[in-house]
Design a protein around this motif. Structure first.
Motif, PDB file in Angstrom:
ATOM      1  N   VAL A  28       8.328   3.643   0.377  1.00  0.00           N
ATOM      2  CA  VAL A  28       8.850   2.306   0.671  1.00  0.00           C
ATOM      3  C   VAL A  28       7.713   1.293   0.605  1.00  0.00           C
ATOM      4  O   VAL A  28       7.838   0.225   0.006  1.00  0.00           O
ATOM      5  N   LEU A  29       6.594   1.618   1.227  1.00  0.00           N
ATOM      6  CA  LEU A  29       5.454   0.699   1.194  1.00  0.00           C
ATOM      7  C   LEU A  29       4.990   0.410  -0.217  1.00  0.00           C
ATOM      8  O   LEU A  29       4.571  -0.689  -0.532  1.00  0.00           O
ATOM      9  N   GLU A  30       5.061   1.415  -1.081  1.00  0.00           N
ATOM     10  CA  GLU A  30       4.522   1.247  -2.431  1.00  0.00           C
ATOM     11  C   GLU A  30       5.497   0.557  -3.374  1.00  0.00           C
ATOM     12  O   GLU A  30       5.071  -0.225  -4.225  1.00  0.00           O
ATOM     13  N   TYR A  31       6.795   0.826  -3.229  1.00  0.00           N
ATOM     14  CA  TYR A  31       7.738   0.413  -4.266  1.00  0.00           C
ATOM     15  C   TYR A  31       8.789  -0.603  -3.826  1.00  0.00           C
ATOM     16  O   TYR A  31       9.607  -1.019  -4.638  1.00  0.00           O
ATOM     17  N   TYR A  32       8.765  -1.006  -2.546  1.00  0.00           N
ATOM     18  CA  TYR A  32       9.759  -1.947  -2.050  1.00  0.00           C
ATOM     19  C   TYR A  32       9.112  -3.289  -1.715  1.00  0.00           C
ATOM     20  O   TYR A  32       7.944  -3.344  -1.301  1.00  0.00           O
ATOM     21  N   VAL A  33       9.884  -4.331  -1.864  1.00  0.00           N
ATOM     22  CA  VAL A  33       9.525  -5.622  -1.286  1.00  0.00           C
ATOM     23  C   VAL A  33       9.766  -5.507   0.220  1.00  0.00           C
ATOM     24  O   VAL A  33      10.822  -5.030   0.654  1.00  0.00           O
ATOM     25  N   MET A  34       8.801  -5.896   1.002  1.00  0.00           N
ATOM     26  CA  MET A  34       8.926  -5.781   2.452  1.00  0.00           C
ATOM     27  C   MET A  34       8.639  -7.120   3.121  1.00  0.00           C
ATOM     28  O   MET A  34       8.034  -8.009   2.518  1.00  0.00           O
ATOM     29  N   GLY A  35       9.087  -7.243   4.348  1.00  0.00           N
ATOM     30  CA  GLY A  35       8.849  -8.513   5.022  1.00  0.00           C
ATOM     31  C   GLY A  35       9.172  -8.467   6.493  1.00  0.00           C
ATOM     32  O   GLY A  35       9.560  -7.425   7.038  1.00  0.00           O
ATOM     33  N   TRP A  36       8.993  -9.603   7.118  1.00  0.00           N
ATOM     34  CA  TRP A  36       9.303  -9.800   8.528  1.00  0.00           C
ATOM     35  C   TRP A  36      10.230 -11.009   8.660  1.00  0.00           C
ATOM     36  O   TRP A  36       9.958 -12.078   8.084  1.00  0.00           O
ATOM     37  N   PHE A  37      11.296 -10.806   9.406  1.00  0.00           N
ATOM     38  CA  PHE A  37      12.222 -11.881   9.749  1.00  0.00           C
ATOM     39  C   PHE A  37      12.257 -12.013  11.259  1.00  0.00           C
ATOM     40  O   PHE A  37      11.849 -11.103  11.981  1.00  0.00           O
ATOM     41  N   ARG A  38      12.753 -13.131  11.735  1.00  0.00           N
ATOM     42  CA  ARG A  38      12.917 -13.294  13.174  1.00  0.00           C
ATOM     43  C   ARG A  38      14.220 -14.022  13.468  1.00  0.00           C
ATOM     44  O   ARG A  38      14.738 -14.760  12.620  1.00  0.00           O
ATOM     45  N   GLN A  39      14.722 -13.793  14.666  1.00  0.00           N
ATOM     46  CA  GLN A  39      15.936 -14.466  15.094  1.00  0.00           C
ATOM     47  C   GLN A  39      15.823 -14.822  16.557  1.00  0.00           C
ATOM     48  O   GLN A  39      15.629 -13.939  17.410  1.00  0.00           O
ATOM     49  N   ALA A  40      15.930 -16.106  16.843  1.00  0.00           N
ATOM     50  CA  ALA A  40      15.941 -16.597  18.213  1.00  0.00           C
ATOM     51  C   ALA A  40      17.390 -16.775  18.656  1.00  0.00           C
ATOM     52  O   ALA A  40      18.275 -16.958  17.809  1.00  0.00           O
TER      53      ALA A  40
END
Length: 123
Positions: A28-40
């Motif tokens: 996953v780390l190598e082949y996926y787009v990854m990110g962080w989202f947040r929700q208040a």
């Protein structure tokens, strides 16, 4: 099934720092787009930072540019979000996301989400 597990959320004073972690598989780390989202509470999910398969392909929300840094460590199979100079408006539940072919850092592009970790910035 992509499994993502966040950790590192906490209560911190304004101006403080936190480093969030997201455990994922090496593929996953190598082949996926990854990110962080947040929700208040009462707000929509917001893309905080996204990283493509190249470490140079990084997008940040304007509200966190210069304060947050997304990175990944292949040896530890972990995605990080270093958050500095935290402000009360950064208070939210933070989610790690992954998608193989995400085209933008928006919630509808990502099909795999972790359970989230709570960040509270308050004095």
């Amino acid at each position: 099934q992509v499994q993502l597990m966040e950790s590192g959320g906490n209560l911190v004073q304004p101006g403080g720092s936190l480093n969030l972690s997201c455990a994922a598989s090496r593929s996953v780390l190598e082949y996926y787009v990854m990110g962080w989202f947040r929700q208040a509470p009462g707000k929509e999910r917001e893309g905080v930072a996204c990283m493509g398969t190249s470490d140079n392909n990084v997008i940040y929300a304007d509200s966190v540019k210069g304060r947050f840094t997304i990175s990944r460590d292949y040896a530890k199979n972990t995605l990080y979000l270093q958050m500095d100079r935290l402000q009360p408006e950064d208070t939210a539940r933070y989610y790690c996301v992954a998608e193989q072919h995400a085209e933008a850092c928006i919630a509808t592009e990502f099909g795999s989400w972790g359970q989230g970790t709570q960040v509270t910035v308050s004095s």
